[in-house]
Design a protein around this motif. Sequence first.
Motif, PDB file in Angstrom:
ATOM      1  N   GLN A 251     -12.093   1.507   8.008  1.00  0.00           N
ATOM      2  CA  GLN A 251     -11.289   2.571   7.398  1.00  0.00           C
ATOM      3  C   GLN A 251     -10.751   2.151   6.029  1.00  0.00           C
ATOM      4  N   TYR A 252     -10.181   0.950   5.955  1.00  0.00           N
ATOM      5  CA  TYR A 252      -9.625   0.501   4.675  1.00  0.00           C
ATOM      6  C   TYR A 252     -10.724   0.226   3.656  1.00  0.00           C
ATOM      7  N   HIS A 253     -11.823  -0.355   4.086  1.00  0.00           N
ATOM      8  CA  HIS A 253     -12.923  -0.600   3.152  1.00  0.00           C
ATOM      9  C   HIS A 253     -13.527   0.722   2.677  1.00  0.00           C
TER      10      HIS A 253
ATOM     11  N   GLU B 207     -11.849   3.490   2.319  1.00  0.00           N
ATOM     12  CA  GLU B 207     -10.881   4.003   1.346  1.00  0.00           C
ATOM     13  C   GLU B 207     -11.111   3.395  -0.035  1.00  0.00           C
TER      14      GLU B 207
ATOM     15  N   LEU C 130      -6.393  -5.361   2.903  1.00  0.00           N
ATOM     16  CA  LEU C 130      -6.030  -4.904   4.242  1.00  0.00           C
ATOM     17  C   LEU C 130      -7.271  -4.827   5.128  1.00  0.00           C
ATOM     18  N   GLY C 131      -8.375  -4.367   4.568  1.00  0.00           N
ATOM     19  CA  GLY C 131      -9.628  -4.341   5.322  1.00  0.00           C
ATOM     20  C   GLY C 131     -10.042  -5.730   5.758  1.00  0.00           C
TER      21      GLY C 131
ATOM     22  N   LEU D 261      -6.208  -2.181  -0.776  1.00  0.00           N
ATOM     23  CA  LEU D 261      -6.920  -1.601   0.362  1.00  0.00           C
ATOM     24  C   LEU D 261      -7.985  -2.560   0.886  1.00  0.00           C
TER      25      LEU D 261
ATOM     26  N   VAL E 232       0.828  -1.202   0.000  1.00  0.00           N
ATOM     27  CA  VAL E 232       0.000   0.000   0.000  1.00  0.00           C
ATOM     28  C   VAL E 232       0.871   1.264   0.000  1.00  0.00           C
TER      29      VAL E 232
ATOM     30  N   GLN F 198     -10.369  -0.396  12.047  1.00  0.00           N
ATOM     31  CA  GLN F 198      -9.382  -0.356  10.969  1.00  0.00           C
ATOM     32  C   GLN F 198      -9.944  -0.988   9.698  1.00  0.00           C
TER      33      GLN F 198
END
Length: 84
Positions: free
Chosen positions: A55-57, A59, A40-41, A37, A27, A52
């Motif tokens: 947040q990644y989802h 993004e 990571l989610g 991303l 990333v 967290q």
Amino acid sequence: MEFTTSLLSQQDTNHCNLSFSRYMQLVSVVPTDPSVLSKLGELYDSEQDKSQAFQYHFEVSMHLQTCDLKCRFIERLLNDLSCF
């Protein structure tokens, strides 16, 4: 692309910390790649870190091309993370 392929091929799904480390490296190279991303989610979600994960989802939704895709993605995300 070679770097991306190299990191992904090295991923060891049995070692979550290793996966986090590799995806965080990835990333940093491609910070707006929705697939990175999203992964990571998923990893944060599997560790029960819903904040967290969200947040990644979220993004990911910011980098999708059309409003329709964004709406469908956010709807799915909220359904998947029903704890919010």
